[in-house]
Design an enzyme around this catalytic site. Structure first.
Site, PDB file in Angstrom:
ATOM      1  N   ASP A 130      26.477  58.116 -25.283  1.00  0.00           N
ATOM      2  CA  ASP A 130      26.270  56.669 -25.167  1.00  0.00           C
ATOM      3  C   ASP A 130      27.591  55.924 -25.337  1.00  0.00           C
ATOM      4  O   ASP A 130      28.249  56.028 -26.370  1.00  0.00           O
ATOM      5  CB  ASP A 130      25.257  56.193 -26.213  1.00  0.00           C
ATOM      6  N   ASP A 136      31.154  62.695 -25.894  1.00  0.00           N
ATOM      7  CA  ASP A 136      30.120  61.787 -26.380  1.00  0.00           C
ATOM      8  C   ASP A 136      29.255  61.319 -25.201  1.00  0.00           C
ATOM      9  O   ASP A 136      29.646  61.459 -24.035  1.00  0.00           O
ATOM     10  CB  ASP A 136      30.795  60.595 -27.059  1.00  0.00           C
ATOM     11  N   LYS A 184      29.089  63.442 -36.438  1.00  0.00           N
ATOM     12  CA  LYS A 184      30.342  62.699 -36.346  1.00  0.00           C
ATOM     13  C   LYS A 184      30.290  61.461 -37.248  1.00  0.00           C
ATOM     14  O   LYS A 184      29.238  60.813 -37.301  1.00  0.00           O
ATOM     15  CB  LYS A 184      30.577  62.260 -34.888  1.00  0.00           C
ATOM     16  N   ASP A 198      33.865  56.915 -27.038  1.00  0.00           N
ATOM     17  CA  ASP A 198      34.145  55.478 -26.990  1.00  0.00           C
ATOM     18  C   ASP A 198      34.176  54.822 -28.358  1.00  0.00           C
ATOM     19  O   ASP A 198      34.533  53.653 -28.470  1.00  0.00           O
ATOM     20  CB  ASP A 198      33.064  54.782 -26.158  1.00  0.00           C
TER      21      ASP A 198
END
EC number: 3.1.3.-
Length: 258
Positions: A12, A10, A186, A211
């Site tokens: 951000d 990922d 996702k 995250d």
């Protein structure tokens, strides 16, 4: 610990937060490169082209190329090309979105833009969303077009603010049309499956790194791919203590041993 061959990473909250660099994420990618481990940046952002993602990563100290970027725009195009029943004619689409989505779909010769009678309505993040765009999408879906949402994120972080995301846009169109979208990004398995197919890696050899429990980690659950949650972004340990646990949890990616 399993010897993973592909890391689906990922952006951000993992590599950066807006304009702020997450140094442990950058070091993690550099360790992958040093140890000749394959990786793919798996983002839910459809507003940027792969070239724009590469340029953004360069500002955070990562030099990569478009072969290491995979977006819901790319997954949407490839999914439709693979599943469209009639390959003898153009696939007509009505698109709500920004340059990353428009470019990825319409630069492929198999697709044609159609506001009147499209086969598919594809909705991605659009900060210039208008009532007229929603009206055209609603009319097309009510007439039989298949409703595709690139990703279901209800909100997106922007500095200290959470702004409406594509899931919020899609919810409005779903309410108006009476049809819920099929999502690609996702936490759906579709984008993970398409990414693995692109690089030719088996599920058991891949690890999703991110995250956000609700997008990154659930994408792993839904696709059968192991997950690594880094606590450098939106999800905290406290929030998920009573939920299904990821394969691995680290405070930051410096803790992960390759």
């Amino acid at each position: 610990m399993r010897d993973y061959q592909l890391y689906l990473i990922d952006l951000d909250g993992t590599i950066y937060r807006g304009n702020e660099t997450i140094a442990s994420g950058v070091r993690f990618v550099k360790r992958l490169v040093d140890q000749k481990k394959d990786y793919l940046f798996l983002t839910n952002n459809t507003t940027r082209t792969p070239e724009m993602v590469v340029a953004k990563l360069k500002t955070h100290g990562i030099t990569t190329d478009i072969a290491h970027v995979y977006t819901p725009s790319m997954a949407t195009a490839e999914y439709l090309l693979h599943h469209c029943q009639n390959h003898d004619s153009k696939i007509s689409v009505y698109i709500i979105g920004q340059v990353g989505l428009w470019k990825e779909i319409l630069e492929r010769p198999e697709f044609i833009y159609d506001e009147q009678n499209p086969d598919y309505v594809i909705v991605g993040m659009d900060t210039d969303l208008t009532y007229q765009k929603v009206r055209v999408a609603t009319r097309a879906i009510r007439a039989g077009a298949v409703f595709i949402g690139t990703n279901a994120d209800l909100n997106l972080p922007l500095g200290d603010e959470l702004i409406p995301g594509n899931g919020s846009q899609c919810a409005m169109i779903a309410a108006a049309s009476g049809q819920n979208p099929m999502y690609i990004g996702k936490p759906e398995a579709i984008i993970v499956d398409m990414a693995l197919k692109r690089v030719g890696t088996k599920k058991e050899d891949a690890l999703i790194v991110g995250d956000n429990y609700n997008t990154d980690i659930k994408a792993g659950f839904n696709s059968g791919v192991d997950q690594l949650l880094t606590l450098t972004g939106v999800t905290t340990k406290e929030e998920i203590k009573n939920l299904k646990q990821p394969t691995l949890i680290v405070e930051n990616l410096d803790e992960y041993q390759l």
